[in-house]
Design a protein around this motif. Structure first.
Motif, PDB file in Angstrom:
ATOM      1  N   SER A   1       1.166  -1.367  51.149  1.00  0.00           N
ATOM      2  CA  SER A   1       0.301  -0.744  52.158  1.00  0.00           C
ATOM      3  C   SER A   1      -0.365   0.541  51.654  1.00  0.00           C
ATOM      4  N   ASN A   2       0.243   1.212  50.690  1.00  0.00           N
ATOM      5  CA  ASN A   2      -0.337   2.444  50.151  1.00  0.00           C
ATOM      6  C   ASN A   2      -1.324   2.210  49.016  1.00  0.00           C
ATOM      7  N   THR A   3      -1.272   1.016  48.404  1.00  0.00           N
ATOM      8  CA  THR A   3      -2.109   0.818  47.218  1.00  0.00           C
ATOM      9  C   THR A   3      -3.232  -0.207  47.428  1.00  0.00           C
ATOM     10  N   LEU A   4      -3.018  -1.184  48.297  1.00  0.00           N
ATOM     11  CA  LEU A   4      -3.962  -2.301  48.387  1.00  0.00           C
ATOM     12  C   LEU A   4      -4.738  -2.269  49.712  1.00  0.00           C
ATOM     13  N   THR A   5      -5.927  -2.870  49.694  1.00  0.00           N
ATOM     14  CA  THR A   5      -6.776  -2.880  50.889  1.00  0.00           C
ATOM     15  C   THR A   5      -7.376  -4.275  51.094  1.00  0.00           C
ATOM     16  N   LYS A   6      -8.173  -4.387  52.114  1.00  0.00           N
ATOM     17  CA  LYS A   6      -8.861  -5.660  52.428  1.00  0.00           C
ATOM     18  C   LYS A   6      -9.845  -6.051  51.341  1.00  0.00           C
ATOM     19  N   GLU A   7     -10.224  -5.072  50.500  1.00  0.00           N
ATOM     20  CA  GLU A   7     -11.191  -5.347  49.423  1.00  0.00           C
ATOM     21  C   GLU A   7     -10.517  -5.975  48.204  1.00  0.00           C
ATOM     22  N   ASP A   8      -9.195  -5.960  48.180  1.00  0.00           N
ATOM     23  CA  ASP A   8      -8.487  -6.489  47.012  1.00  0.00           C
ATOM     24  C   ASP A   8      -8.398  -8.006  47.037  1.00  0.00           C
ATOM     25  N   LYS A   9      -8.038  -8.546  45.852  1.00  0.00           N
ATOM     26  CA  LYS A   9      -7.729  -9.971  45.741  1.00  0.00           C
ATOM     27  C   LYS A   9      -6.447 -10.015  44.916  1.00  0.00           C
ATOM     28  N   VAL A  10      -5.363 -10.298  45.612  1.00  0.00           N
ATOM     29  CA  VAL A  10      -4.037 -10.108  45.027  1.00  0.00           C
ATOM     30  C   VAL A  10      -3.432 -11.451  44.614  1.00  0.00           C
ATOM     31  N   LEU A  11      -2.776 -11.437  43.464  1.00  0.00           N
ATOM     32  CA  LEU A  11      -2.019 -12.615  43.050  1.00  0.00           C
ATOM     33  C   LEU A  11      -0.533 -12.306  43.221  1.00  0.00           C
ATOM     34  N   VAL A  12       0.174 -13.174  43.931  1.00  0.00           N
ATOM     35  CA  VAL A  12       1.608 -12.973  44.166  1.00  0.00           C
ATOM     36  C   VAL A  12       2.372 -14.078  43.452  1.00  0.00           C
ATOM     37  N   ILE A  13       3.300 -13.683  42.582  1.00  0.00           N
ATOM     38  CA  ILE A  13       4.178 -14.679  41.958  1.00  0.00           C
ATOM     39  C   ILE A  13       5.281 -14.987  42.967  1.00  0.00           C
ATOM     40  N   SER A  14       5.318 -16.226  43.415  1.00  0.00           N
ATOM     41  CA  SER A  14       6.224 -16.591  44.498  1.00  0.00           C
ATOM     42  C   SER A  14       7.186 -17.677  44.033  1.00  0.00           C
ATOM     43  N   GLY A  15       8.275 -17.220  43.408  1.00  0.00           N
ATOM     44  CA  GLY A  15       9.239 -18.164  42.859  1.00  0.00           C
ATOM     45  C   GLY A  15      10.483 -18.277  43.710  1.00  0.00           C
ATOM     46  N   GLY A  16      10.435 -17.686  44.905  1.00  0.00           N
ATOM     47  CA  GLY A  16      11.603 -17.703  45.780  1.00  0.00           C
ATOM     48  C   GLY A  16      11.356 -16.807  46.975  1.00  0.00           C
ATOM     49  N   SER A  17      12.410 -16.451  47.687  1.00  0.00           N
ATOM     50  CA  SER A  17      12.203 -15.759  48.964  1.00  0.00           C
ATOM     51  C   SER A  17      11.659 -14.345  48.796  1.00  0.00           C
ATOM     52  N   PHE A  18      11.969 -13.671  47.672  1.00  0.00           N
ATOM     53  CA  PHE A  18      11.444 -12.306  47.515  1.00  0.00           C
ATOM     54  C   PHE A  18       9.958 -12.316  47.175  1.00  0.00           C
ATOM     55  N   GLY A  19       9.518 -13.268  46.369  1.00  0.00           N
ATOM     56  CA  GLY A  19       8.089 -13.418  46.101  1.00  0.00           C
ATOM     57  C   GLY A  19       7.343 -13.734  47.384  1.00  0.00           C
ATOM     58  N   HIS A  20       7.923 -14.639  48.151  1.00  0.00           N
ATOM     59  CA  HIS A  20       7.291 -15.016  49.420  1.00  0.00           C
ATOM     60  C   HIS A  20       7.183 -13.817  50.362  1.00  0.00           C
ATOM     61  N   ARG A  21       8.156 -12.920  50.276  1.00  0.00           N
ATOM     62  CA  ARG A  21       8.138 -11.733  51.140  1.00  0.00           C
ATOM     63  C   ARG A  21       6.898 -10.876  50.874  1.00  0.00           C
ATOM     64  N   PHE A  22       6.487 -10.775  49.601  1.00  0.00           N
ATOM     65  CA  PHE A  22       5.259 -10.030  49.282  1.00  0.00           C
ATOM     66  C   PHE A  22       4.055 -10.661  50.003  1.00  0.00           C
ATOM     67  N   CYS A  23       4.041 -12.007  50.082  1.00  0.00           N
ATOM     68  CA  CYS A  23       2.946 -12.687  50.789  1.00  0.00           C
ATOM     69  C   CYS A  23       2.951 -12.303  52.267  1.00  0.00           C
ATOM     70  N   GLU A  24       4.133 -12.292  52.858  1.00  0.00           N
ATOM     71  CA  GLU A  24       4.251 -11.945  54.274  1.00  0.00           C
ATOM     72  C   GLU A  24       3.758 -10.529  54.532  1.00  0.00           C
ATOM     73  N   ILE A  25       4.053  -9.633  53.579  1.00  0.00           N
ATOM     74  CA  ILE A  25       3.614  -8.237  53.731  1.00  0.00           C
ATOM     75  C   ILE A  25       2.087  -8.158  53.650  1.00  0.00           C
ATOM     76  N   CYS A  26       1.511  -8.848  52.668  1.00  0.00           N
ATOM     77  CA  CYS A  26       0.043  -8.857  52.538  1.00  0.00           C
ATOM     78  C   CYS A  26      -0.597  -9.358  53.828  1.00  0.00           C
ATOM     79  N   LYS A  27      -0.007 -10.393  54.400  1.00  0.00           N
ATOM     80  CA  LYS A  27      -0.516 -10.966  55.644  1.00  0.00           C
ATOM     81  C   LYS A  27      -0.546  -9.894  56.750  1.00  0.00           C
ATOM     82  N   CYS A  28       0.534  -9.126  56.854  1.00  0.00           N
ATOM     83  CA  CYS A  28       0.620  -8.092  57.894  1.00  0.00           C
ATOM     84  C   CYS A  28      -0.504  -7.068  57.780  1.00  0.00           C
ATOM     85  N   TYR A  29      -0.942  -6.794  56.545  1.00  0.00           N
ATOM     86  CA  TYR A  29      -1.956  -5.754  56.325  1.00  0.00           C
ATOM     87  C   TYR A  29      -3.339  -6.349  56.033  1.00  0.00           C
TER      88      TYR A  29
END
Ligand SMILES: *Cc1c(COP(=O)(O)O)cnc(C)c1O
Length: 353
Positions: free
Chosen positions: A70-98
């Protein structure tokens, strides 16, 4: 009780002793000096540059993941998330929230993250990588240099959750081009849960963190960095865990980070070697020294977890989701020894054979 978990883990005797002491008031020069010592030791242990910034957050690791995003990324970004399990997936959920645009690079268990897989995402306009260097939910360790090359050639920010790799596997923030690292107290640091840490290099602080719009207050990292200049935090921190963190980091610097890592590696190698005596399998993908994932062909992982707990007071780490019935994880973090491994293998033989 014996913990072969990944957090909380077996704590060291000197840290346990500290738990019974009266806590000091913290808006003092003494406490500030201690915080500055934590900052110096932490940067040293991570190979972070002197002008990087440290935030000490009173919150679990997920909060630090959220604060980093939330402090570094914005709607203008295009983020790649390595999702190899539940912690990777959690980053996706966070991006979704913001509302941060992201692509989930999903690795189905037990697929390895390879250079070829990563190459497919070259030159597609990605601006940042979010990755858990050690995907704790399955025990896969990603190749930091491979990720670093990828970020460099695509001019992407490299944001790394190192919560369960720090102090088990080598990591060097500055040399490996990591812009921001996330840590938490209850894994390799072997402290009580409740503290998480963010270390950010000058580039990401100046280009991102100082500039992004913040629609939240408690996790505004600018406030934490400003306060850290004088060895303080904006709000009352988990004072007791900070005292323990200071002691633990002093101990780690004294014996050498490489020796702490070696201890974890020795435990992991010893355990994996002894596993040959058991009717289990160990996945092929590259693994962290922090834990060994073991596959139970009879799909009775949850039952074995319970038997070990009830019969021997030994805690293995159960897994969630689809793989919960086949996968257990055996931690090599904290105050464990080879004789603990021997005892564990004996008891697993009893239960499995
Ligand atoms: C443990 C862990 C976290 C943090 O989990 P919390 O329960 O919020 O402390 C985050 N990422 C990884 C890779 C972890 O292993």
């Amino acid at each position: 009780m014996k913990l072969f978990t990944v957090g909380p883990v077996e704590m060291h005797e000197n840290i346990l002793e500290m738990g019974k002491e009266q806590l000091p008031y913290f808006r003092t020069d003494d406490f500030s000096a201690l915080m500055k010592n934590v900052e110096v030791n932490l940067k040293s242990a991570l190979g972070a540059s002197d002008n990087s910034k440290v935030a000490v957050l009173t919150a679990s690791g997920t909060a630090a993941m959220e604060a980093a995003v939330s402090n570094t990324l914005t709607k203008e970004d295009k983020v790649l998330v390595i999702s190899g399990g539940s912690f990777g997936h959690r980053f996706c959920e966070i991006c979704k929230c913001y509302d941060i645009p992201y692509t989930e690079l999903k690795l189905e268990f037990p697929r390895t993250l390879t250079r070829e897989t990563l190459d497919k995402y070259d030159n597609l306009g990605y601006t940042a990588l979010l990755v858990n260097i050690h995907e704790t939910s399955i025990g896969q360790l990603y190749d930091i240099d491979m990720l670093s090359d990828f970020c460099k050639r695509n001019n992407m920010l490299f944001i790394a959750d190192a919560i369960s790799t720090f102090l088990s596997d080598p990591i060097e923030m500055d040399r490996q081009g990591i812009d921001l690292i996330i840590l938490s107290s209850q894994k390799g640091l072997s402290l009580a849960p409740g503290l998480s840490l963010i270390v950010a290099n000058e580039k990401i602080v100046e280009e991102r963190i100082n500039k992004t719009e913040k629609k939240f207050m408690y996790f505004n990292l600018v406030d934490y960095f400003d306060n850290m200049e004088r060895g303080q935090t904006p709000y009352t921190p988990a004072v007791g865990i900070i005292l323990q963190l200071n002691e633990r980091l002093n101990n780690i610097i004294e014996v050498g980070v490489e020796n702490v890592i070696k201890h974890s590696r020795d435990l992991a190698m010893d355990f994996r070697n002894r596993c040959k005596e058991l009717p289990i399998e160990i996945p092929e993908y590259p693994k962290s020294n922090a834990l060994t994932p073991i596959i139970l062909p009879k799909k009775n992982a949850k039952e074995i977890f319970t038997i070990m707990k009830e019969k021997y007071n030994i805690y293995l780490t159960p897994s969630g989701g689809d793989i919960g019935e086949i996968l257990l994880r055996v931690g090599h973090l904290g105050n464990l020894s080879i004789s603990d491994n021997i005892d564990l293998i004996d008891k697993l033989k009893d239960v499995l054979i």
